[in-house]
Structure formats: structure tokens, C-alpha cells
Design a protein around this motif. Structure first.
Motif, mmCIF file in Angstrom:
data_model
loop_
_atom_site.group_PDB
_atom_site.id
_atom_site.type_symbol
_atom_site.label_atom_id
_atom_site.label_comp_id
_atom_site.label_asym_id
_atom_site.label_seq_id
_atom_site.Cartn_x
_atom_site.Cartn_y
_atom_site.Cartn_z
ATOM 1 N N TYR A 255 15.774 -4.496 -3.740
ATOM 2 C CA TYR A 255 15.741 -4.698 -5.230
ATOM 3 C C TYR A 255 14.322 -4.540 -5.763
ATOM 4 N N ASP A 256 13.380 -5.107 -5.368
ATOM 5 C CA ASP A 256 12.152 -5.131 -5.874
ATOM 6 C C ASP A 256 11.335 -3.725 -5.839
ATOM 7 N N THR A 257 11.795 -2.810 -4.830
ATOM 8 C CA THR A 257 11.196 -1.416 -4.610
ATOM 9 C C THR A 257 11.899 -0.512 -5.582
ATOM 10 N N VAL A 258 13.222 -0.504 -5.836
ATOM 11 C CA VAL A 258 13.988 0.365 -6.777
ATOM 12 C C VAL A 258 13.454 -0.054 -8.047
ATOM 13 N N GLU A 259 13.638 -1.447 -8.481
ATOM 14 C CA GLU A 259 13.328 -1.912 -9.659
ATOM 15 C C GLU A 259 11.719 -1.413 -10.229
ATOM 16 N N PHE A 260 11.011 -1.413 -9.258
ATOM 17 C CA PHE A 260 9.338 -1.164 -9.464
ATOM 18 C C PHE A 260 9.366 0.298 -10.021
ATOM 19 N N PHE A 261 9.996 1.221 -9.344
ATOM 20 C CA PHE A 261 9.776 2.509 -9.813
ATOM 21 C C PHE A 261 10.803 2.980 -11.004
ATOM 22 N N THR A 262 11.964 2.199 -11.380
ATOM 23 C CA THR A 262 12.792 2.409 -12.252
ATOM 24 C C THR A 262 12.197 1.856 -13.514
ATOM 25 N N LYS A 263 11.282 0.948 -13.499
ATOM 26 C CA LYS A 263 10.925 0.506 -14.812
ATOM 27 C C LYS A 263 9.556 1.412 -15.049
ATOM 28 N N LEU A 264 8.837 2.330 -14.313
ATOM 29 C CA LEU A 264 8.072 3.177 -14.224
ATOM 30 C C LEU A 264 8.620 4.645 -14.937
ATOM 31 N N ALA B 43 0.849 -1.234 -0.066
ATOM 32 C CA ALA B 43 -0.070 -0.093 -0.029
ATOM 33 C C ALA B 43 0.847 1.254 0.069
ATOM 34 N N ASN B 44 1.697 1.194 0.848
ATOM 35 C CA ASN B 44 2.849 2.289 0.817
ATOM 36 C C ASN B 44 3.336 2.844 -0.507
ATOM 37 N N VAL B 45 3.957 1.482 -1.112
ATOM 38 C CA VAL B 45 4.644 1.786 -2.400
ATOM 39 C C VAL B 45 3.661 2.180 -3.493
ATOM 40 N N LYS B 46 2.469 1.767 -3.509
ATOM 41 C CA LYS B 46 1.588 2.303 -4.376
ATOM 42 C C LYS B 46 0.906 3.923 -4.187
ATOM 43 N N SER B 47 0.912 4.135 -2.815
ATOM 44 C CA SER B 47 0.658 5.522 -2.436
ATOM 45 C C SER B 47 1.647 6.609 -3.056
ATOM 46 N N ALA C 149 19.263 -2.562 -9.268
ATOM 47 C CA ALA C 149 17.803 -2.527 -9.539
ATOM 48 C C ALA C 149 17.569 -0.994 -10.506
ATOM 49 N N GLY C 150 18.639 -0.292 -10.552
ATOM 50 C CA GLY C 150 18.343 1.034 -11.378
ATOM 51 C C GLY C 150 18.561 2.321 -10.614
ATOM 52 N N ALA C 151 18.898 2.321 -9.230
ATOM 53 C CA ALA C 151 19.008 3.635 -8.652
ATOM 54 C C ALA C 151 19.966 4.513 -9.376
ATOM 55 N N SER C 152 19.568 5.846 -9.321
ATOM 56 C CA SER C 152 20.519 6.781 -10.088
ATOM 57 C C SER C 152 21.415 7.281 -9.099
ATOM 58 N N THR C 153 21.088 7.372 -7.805
ATOM 59 C CA THR C 153 21.993 7.985 -6.784
ATOM 60 C C THR C 153 22.043 7.030 -5.688
ATOM 61 N N VAL C 154 22.957 6.525 -4.873
ATOM 62 C CA VAL C 154 22.844 6.181 -3.656
ATOM 63 C C VAL C 154 23.143 7.166 -2.650
ATOM 64 N N CYS C 155 22.530 7.307 -1.421
ATOM 65 C CA CYS C 155 22.683 8.349 -0.366
ATOM 66 C C CYS C 155 22.986 7.670 0.989
ATOM 67 N N LEU C 156 24.380 7.972 1.403
ATOM 68 C CA LEU C 156 24.921 7.373 2.484
ATOM 69 C C LEU C 156 24.018 8.295 3.696
ATOM 70 N N CYS C 157 23.590 7.549 4.742
ATOM 71 C CA CYS C 157 22.774 8.119 5.646
ATOM 72 C C CYS C 157 23.596 7.820 7.001
ATOM 73 N N ASP C 158 23.915 8.943 7.852
ATOM 74 C CA ASP C 158 24.185 8.868 9.155
ATOM 75 C C ASP C 158 23.109 8.877 9.878
ATOM 76 N N THR C 159 22.129 7.817 9.889
ATOM 77 C CA THR C 159 20.910 8.328 10.580
ATOM 78 C C THR C 159 20.762 8.670 12.152
ATOM 79 N N ASN C 160 21.663 8.142 12.717
ATOM 80 C CA ASN C 160 21.533 8.393 14.326
ATOM 81 C C ASN C 160 22.675 9.607 14.396
ATOM 82 N N GLY C 161 23.268 9.990 13.456
ATOM 83 C CA GLY C 161 24.185 11.219 13.882
ATOM 84 C C GLY C 161 25.392 11.115 14.516
ATOM 85 N N GLY C 162 25.652 9.984 14.964
ATOM 86 C CA GLY C 162 26.897 9.795 15.854
ATOM 87 C C GLY C 162 27.989 9.314 15.082
#
Lengths: 538, 538
Positions: A127-136, A87-91, A168-181
Motif C-alpha cells: 500500500y505505502d509504496t504504490v500510494e507514494f508513487f501514485t501521489k507523485l 533508499a531503493n524507493v527514493k532511487s 493505493a492507486g495502481a493503474s494495472t495489476v500484473c499477475l506473475c508466474d515467477t517460477n514458471g511452473g
């Protein structure tokens, strides 16, 4: 000059900040402001999670944006379902954007503990999620959540997650320091390794939990990252995101990178302030480049040196980012700064004269009571005038009475009666208002207009209350600052009292008197507190 | 584990910040607090420049300090005079401290443009001044002002200035990024070079004009510096100094350095807040480690993950620095967080029930009006109770009237009349106060005490006013937060209105009602907003 794509997440990560709640209108205004600043991307939430976001994505299409590409943001599919059933992907599709950002887990610990699935299934989800949007036909930015913590725990698996997204087709990969440490040396080393091993552009997304988000972003760029994610003024969850208002001038003015069109740089300060207003947060005046104190000088020796040459205590020319130099009035400002202010009123006063001493002593006394003239130079000018005998009151207060009642009768709950004397004439009048200060302000102006019609030109533009010793609770001392304008000039006055009405009254009176003196003297004594003598030799 | 000497300059460089003005009492309190934190040095101004500083140095000797060494601060002698004839140098002696910090110019540009002397004379000024204090048996720290800018312009001369200081007996040379514009890679490289070429300990002193003061300090330590100068909460001129409250835990908790005794680390947050109070600045809640938002979680997904395991979104355990985890109540908090709060009132309410929907809708509506329950959970509990029908008013307001008058008659300028009804009994009474809110607060409590004697236990501990749309000036909307305690518990309530009296009234009523519900229910429903279920697995 290397080009860096700036990616703003004020609307998404910024909205996670304590105290932030954007309306759709707010979000549209921020998008336009970010566009005016010449930023490349703006990330704007998920239309599926929230009807507000859905409305935003529909309305944002009608804006004429010149620079910024709008990005919808969502996670990889859930475990063990087909991507097209999620549902989240479709939305995310309902956002109908050219680009999407998909975040997935890069830290094995999160796969086990939070997703509670296997390392392989997580790779399939990416893989599935990136490919899904790339194909579109969409541009897909893969946000590798917790990449640095993941890399430190299990480098092989962390790398696999980004290799999978690229495959899977990502055009950019972003490295996240999510916890900021993560520490700067680690950011350098790991980003450098990734840049050498992937064939797509690499982004960096830092949080400020160790106070090093800006430096970490800069070091990642120096290690080869070409997309920088952050937020305006660094607003974001916990300690905030990397502050784009610091990163952009750091890279573009001080290092050899191109982030935004050159002509946009001068609007940085005003856009940063504008977004603080929309977000309804107090603008951090200490912020680099865009804070009101960023180029403020207070120590006597520093002020003297800046007068000789601004480079001596300024790392850049404030005008480059649309900010300005401020010379502060205070007891540590040094006699020479205070003297300059005195000379605006009376150029004949000597540096060691008893008048100068009296003014400096009075300044110290007032500062002790809670006054602070750094932001209220107009009130300080009135103090000087009173001591030098260059002041004649324009009116005398006989009395006022303000009454606030609940329940409200009619439109307003407050009314004020005021009785003043001008020369030998007495005026008594009354006015209503939203709250006691507004009623008093209206009554004072009404009473004075007959004597001083120029009062009609002036209006109050800002009203600030600061509680000074909040532990005394409702009996605490407050400082009120009032900003006024008459269309030509802008001035700020101050009042301090344990009573908010009295503090407001003092600031109101100063504001009116300043206007009247200003007009009487043909504007001679009115100087902006930015010193115009210090040339810009930057 | 390498030992780092922490050198605090809150009293000297911190006092240069816009909005800061310390009294002697303030300075003594800060010295004691810095000592309690286990910091090695505190720099405290120049007794010659200011009678306040002279008094400080006399009184500080009477304090029983355990950890901190007090340092007097001054410049090298003036040009072309004998060091023993320099008034500033002599005045430093009156401080009678074991250690002194002497700053001198390391940037050739400053020698020409600001001192307006020769490069050789500047070296003699450094030599003479350092030697003068060394011969008197004092520990001399040489602050190499603008060292990094100087090194980039003329490395040979910059190095000469520190070699000269060392030759004259300086026990430490501190490299200063005075304008705060140096990049991390430059700091690393230059510090590393200096450490390799001198035989005394090297210090680092950074400013935050490029937003990288903390990272620059950390990188200097990693390059071999062993003294770190900074200020508590990073207060200081322009964008501030390097923030010791971030640097200390970064080095000691996350890297292998020893800055303060381990047992002091838990007091970091409370000391940082205490010093914000003394300095009378708003504590920056976004500050790493010691901010109120530093461990605050708002996004639904993050909250869920933190419940599973706090490591997932926290880089350290907040208890290590005496801070705490906060779960925020807001429209983006996610249904599960709001449901937890609802379950504190009624555990039978289902997640998809119409009551839950009604509460979430009401929350969004109220947030739109300007309410924000993140800091006022007690008012939110009352909202829930009202919607669930679990609320019965303890009293009804018939009316109040507040009168503020100038000139003041007697002690107070404000009085409030209030008429309330409890059951079928009516109480009408009046009280005075400092300002209208204090008068109203006093009157309300007085009227209620006959019916609810437990009101006497409670008192207001904090009162905050935030102007929401300050452009509307005196007619602006304000948000009032009131913090109350009865000795056992502490709770915060909120009110929003265009009228400060009405906003305060709403928050006052919530505060009183919360106390009465709490006592009636034997404290069952009162939960701290820190979630106790999330175990600390750090």
C-alpha cells in the motif's frame, strides 16, 4: 479487435539471463529497436542499484521515442521503515519516468520465508509504496510476484495483495508466474477469476520453466488480461521469459488482437536478430516466426508440397513477419531439390544420370565428414562444378606458412606468407593480421589482386566456427562458415578440418572462387537459396 | 495415476531438422538411450527410402532393448494402385517390426492440392494400407496428418479419415498438428471431441511453429489423449517437434500421469545432453528441466532467496531430473555472491573492504572486454588471487611461435616452439599437433612436465570457441573456453582476444595454473560452483 499492451522487459528481466551483460549503449540501442517495433512499454531496471542504469535513464530522455514508454522498476519498501526513508524507493525517483513498476509479494510463503515478516506488514508495504508513487502523479504497474503459486496456496491472501495495490492507486495489476511452473489450465482459471473481480486492467508475466510461457500468456489474454509482459527472443533468468517475438504474431496474425502497429510486423525478424546481436547471444534459429529454420523445409515430400502450395506446410506466410522460406540442401532433401541445384549449373543433366548419382554420393560423403551445405550453398555449387568438369581453378596454392608469436611485435601478432600460381605466373607475398586466419585472408587477397582486381570489391562479413566433436578438445574437428559480400550479392562457404587454419583456408578459397565464377558468368548461376517458384498463396 | 505412452520420433521427425544428419551408429546409440529413459515407442524411418535405414532395422534387432518398441514409418499407398503393388508399402515390411506407423491425409485441402485425388480415394488409401498391415498381425498407429487444420476446415471429413483407419484395424489414432499453428483452446476442444467419439486410444503429435507444442500436448492429454509423440530436445523440422524432455517431467512430476519408470527420471538431463552430442547440435541451455541454465540464479535478490529456501525460485527440485542448481558469478550477482567466491580464497576479506571493491571493479572491466565467468569460475578464482596477492606464477613465458603450413609435411601441419622460465631455469622445447592450438597445448605441457610432473594427470576434455562480434569477420574477437580434468576434478577456464591463438593461450595457462594451485593447496580452495549450502527443501 481487442487492444493488448505489450510490455517489454528485455533490459531488466532479460539482463538476468545467463550470459547477458548489457552496456549503456546496448540498452539505448535496444530501447530504440523496441520502439521501432511499436511496443507500448519498456522496463529498464533500477537507477539506484547500478550506476549504469542511472546513466541510461539520463540518456534515454534524449531519444526521440514514438511508441514506447520507459518504466523504472523496483520493489516495495523494506519491512518496518517509512516509505519515504527507503533508499531503493527514493532511487527510483531519480529515473524520472512517467511510469514505475513496483513488485511485491503475493505468496504467503515468500512473506514468511524470504521477507521474514507478517502478512499484514507485507500488505502495508504494498500500500505505502504504490500510494507514494501514485501521489507523485506516476502511472504505477503493480507486479504481483509469484501470484499463481500464491493463489494456489492461499487465494484469499493473494487477492488481498492486488486489492491493496488497486486501493493505493495502481493503474494495472500484473499477475506473475515467477517460477514458471504453472499449468495452462490453472493460468486460465485464475486469470479469469481475477479479471472478473478487479476494476483495473490485468497483466500477465510468465516464465518458461515448464516450456509453456507463450501458451500461458495467450491463455491469460483469452481469459481477459490486456497487458502482456515478456522479452525479445524470450531471454531471461533460467529458462527465460515469455517470448514476445512469438506472442505478438500469435495474437495479431492468428487471433483477433492488436499488439503493435500493422506496419511494424514486417520488421519483427530483423529486430529479433538485431537484439540477439546486441545481447551477443546465438540467435535461436528454431524460434517460431523469427528463426532462420522457422520456414525451412528439408524432407523431400514436404518440399514438393510447398512447391505445390506453401499453405501445405506453413502456418503463416513468412513475409508477414519479415522472414523467408528456405529450401534446404541435404541428403534427405530428395533428388528433386538437389537436381534443381544441379540444373543451375547445367540444365541438361538428367535425374537418373550417372552425374546426378555421383553428386548425390559425394554430398553424402561430405556430410559424413562434417560438411553441411544447408547454410553454404555456394560451396555446394563448387562441388557440383568440380564433378561436372565445369570448374577450372583460378589459382593454385604452392604453399603458405602462418606464424603466430608471443610476445607481439608491433601491431599484429600473426603473419602469413603465401605463394600461388596463376597460369604460368607465380606470386609470393605476405601480410599481417589479428590472428592467423585474418593474416592468411589478407595475404591471399593481396596475392590475387594483381590477377583479379575484382577481388577488391569483396569483403568478409561473417566468420563462424563450430567445434564438431568437442570431446577431442584442442584436436577437435571444426567447421568454419564464411559469409562474403561484394555489395551486390552475399554468399556463404564452408570448410571442415581438425585444424582451424585449414578449415578457414578451404572456406576462404571457396569464397574467392565463387566470386570469380560469379563475375565471369555474369551472375547467371547465382541464385538465392530461397526458392522463388513457390508462390505465396497464403 | 493415468498411464501415458511416450512415442519418440527423434530418428524420423528429428532427422528432418536443419543441421541434423544421423549415421546408422548414431541411430543405434539414440535407440539405446531412448530405451534407457524408459520410453515406450521409437519411430525410426522407412527402410525403403534409404539404405541407411535398412541397415538400421537389421542391426537394431540385435540390441537388447528393455522398454522401447521400434516402429517403422511410412505413408498410405499411392493413388489408384493396389496396396500390395506399392513399393513404399512393401519396403516397410523389410523393416520387420512389430508395429508400424502409417500417415495419411486428414485435411481435404491436402487431398486436392498435394495428392491431387478425390476425398473418397484418400479414404480408400487409408483403409487399404491400414488393413494390409493389420492383416499381417502388426500393431498399426494411424497418424492423421494435419488433423487439426483438417478438422477446422471440414470436421466431418477429418473425422471420417480416422473412423476409416479404426475400421481397418488401427490400434491407435494420432492427431497431428503438422504445421504447428493450432491454438491451445482449439487443441483441447477438438481432442476432447475425438476422444469421446472413438473407441481406440488417441495420440497427439505437435509441432512448435507457434511456440506452444508442449502446452498443446499437455492440454491434449488433459482432454483424454494417452499417447504423446515428440522428440528428445524438441529437434525437428522448422521450429521443431514437441519436446519430450519437457513434456515427460511436466506430466509425471507436476501432474498425476505416469510416462516412464520413476527410476529413469534422474537420467533425463544426461540423456538429453548425450543426444545433443550425438546429433551434434548445441544443447539449448535454456531448455526447461534439462538445460544448464534451467536452475541457474543470477539476480542478487533471487540468489539470497534461494539460499533461504530453494522453493522460492525453483518450480521443482533439479535433482529429480538429474540437473543441478547453479549460482552464477557476474556483475549483477550481487556483492554477497562474489564475496562467497572471495572467501573461498581468503575468508578474512570484508564485504566493504577495498579488496572486495577492487575485485568487483575488475570483474566489471573484464566482462566489458568480453570475459564471462559464469561458466569459467576457475579463471575467476585466479583473478581474485592475483588481486589479493595470493598468486605466484608457476612459470613465465619468454616466447612462443606457432607455425602452420600447407601443404602438410608428415602427420601434422602445425608446430609450436615454446620457451618458458621456472625460477632460474629455462626450458625451450617444441611439439606438433592438429592445428595451432593443439600444437601449442602439447608444447606447453611438454615444457612444464619436467618441473611439475602432476601435469601428466590432466587432460583437456572440451574446447569451445565463440566469435563475439562476428561482423568483424576474420578479425573478430573470440572467446575460448577450455574444460579440463585430472580424473578427480573438472574445471573450466576462459580467454578472450581478437586472435584465437592468444585467447586459447590465456585459457590454457589458466587451466594449468589452476591445476597446480589446486594440488599445492590440497584441494582446499576448489569448490564446485553449485552451492552446497542451499538445502533442498523441495
Amino acid at each position: 479487435m481487442k487492444e493488448i499492451k505489450i510490455y517489454d522487459s528485455t533490459l531488466r528481466d532479460g539482463a538476468q539471463a545467463q550470459g547477458i551483460s548489457f552496456t549503456v549503449e546496448d540498452k539505448l540501442k535496444i530501447t530504440e529497436a523496441v520502439d521501432r517495433l511499436g511496443i507500448s512499454y519498456i522496463e529498464a531496471g533500477n537507477p539506484g542499484s547500478n550506476p549504469k542504469d542511472l546513466e541510461f535513464f539520463q540518456r534515454v530522455k534524449k531519444l526521440k521515442l514514438k511508441n514506447v514508454k520507459v518504466v523504472a522498476f523496483g520493489s516495495t519498501r523494506r519491512t518496518n521503515i517509512k516509505v519515504e526513508d527507503d533508499a531503493n524507493v527514493k532511487s527510483l525517483l531519480t529515473a524520472d519516468t512517467e511510469a514505475v513498476a513496483i513488485f511485491g509479494k503475493s505468496w504467503d510463503f515468500h512473506v514468511y520465508e524470504v521477507l521474514r515478516t507478517t502478512l499484514d506488514e507485507n500488505l502495508r508495504m504494498i500500500y505505502d509504496t504504490v500510494e507514494f508513487f501514485t501521489k507523485l502523479g506516476k502511472e504505477v504497474i503493480f507486479d504481483a510476484e509469484h501470484f499463481f503459486d500464491g493463489y494456489k496456496a492461499n487465494p484469499e491472501y493473494a487477492m488481498k495483495t492486488i486489492y491493496t495495490a488497486i486501493e493505493a492507486g495502481a493503474s494495472t495489476v500484473c499477475l506473475c508466474d515467477t517460477n514458471g511452473g504453472t499449468f495452462p489450465n490453472e493460468i486460465s482459471e485464475i486469470t479469469s477469476y481475477v479479471v472478473k473481480n478487479v476494476r483495473v486492467p490485468v497483466g500477465i508475466h510468465c516464465h518458461n520453466d515448464n516450456g509453456m510461457a507463450v501458451a500461458n500468456s495467450i491463455l491469460a489474454v483469452q481469459a481477459g488480461a490486456t497487458q502482456v509482459q515478456g522479452t525479445i527472443n524470450g531471454i531471461g533468468e533460467r529458462c527465460g521469459n515469455a517470448n514476445l517475438c512469438t506472442i505478438i504474431p500469435n495474437l495479431q496474425i492468428k487471433a483477433n488482437y492488436k499488439c503493435i502497429p500493422d506496419e511494424c510486423m514486417k520488421s519483427l525478424t530483423s529486430i529479433a536478430r538485431y537484439i540477439s546481436e546486441i545481447a551477443n547471444v546465438i540467435h535461436n534459429e528454431k524460434d517460431p516466426y523469427v528463426g532462420g529454420s522457422a520456414f525451412a523445409h528439408k524432407g523431400g515430400m514436404h518440399i514438393d508440397a510447398v512447391f505445390k502450395n506453401p499453405i501445405s506446410f506453413e502456418h503463416i506466410n513468412p513475409e508477414l513477419v519479415g522472414n523467408k522460406r528456405v529450401i534446404l540442401m541435404s541428403e534427405v532433401a530428395g533428388r528433386s531439390t538437389i537436381l534443381k541445384k544441379i540444373h543451375e549449373v547445367d540444365p541438361t543433366i538428367g535425374k537418373d544420370s550417372p552425374e546426378a548419382k555421383k553428386i548425390i554420393d559425394r554430398l553424402k560423403e561430405l556430410e559424413h565428414e562434417g560438411y553441411q551445405y544447408e547454410g553454404a550453398e555456394s560451396s555446394f555449387e563448387l562441388v557440383i562444378r568440380k564433378i561436372l568438369g565445369k570448374y577450372q581453378p583460378f589459382f593454385n596454392l604452392n604453399q603458405f606458412k602462418v606464424i603466430v608469436g608471443e610476445p607481439t611485435i608491433g601491431e599484429f601478432n600473426s603473419s602469413a606468407m603465401i605463394k600461388i600460381r596463376v597460369g604460368d605466373q607465380v606470386e609470393i607475398t605476405a601480410a599481417e593480421g589479428c590472428g592467423p586466419v585474418n593474416a592468411l585472408d589478407n595475404a591471399l587477397r593481396k596475392a590475387l589482386e594483381r590477377f583479379y582486381p575484382e577481388i577488391k570489391q569483396m569483403k568478409l562479413t561473417d566468420y563462424k566456427v563450430r567445434v564438431l566433436d568437442s570431446e577431442a578438445a584442442t584436436a577437435a574437428k571444426v567447421r568454419v562458415l564464411i559469409e562474403s559480400t561484394d555489395g551486390k550479392d552475399m554468399w556463404t562457404t564452408i570448410g571442415v578440418s581438425t585444424d582451424i587454419i585449414e578449415a578457414s583456408w578451404k572456406a576462404l578459397v571457396d569464397s574467392v572462387e565463387y566470386k570469380l565464377i560469379k563475375d565471369k558468368n555474369g551472375n547467371n548461376n547465382i541464385k538465392n537459396h530461397v526458392n522463388e517458384n513457390a508462390e505465396n498463396k497464403h
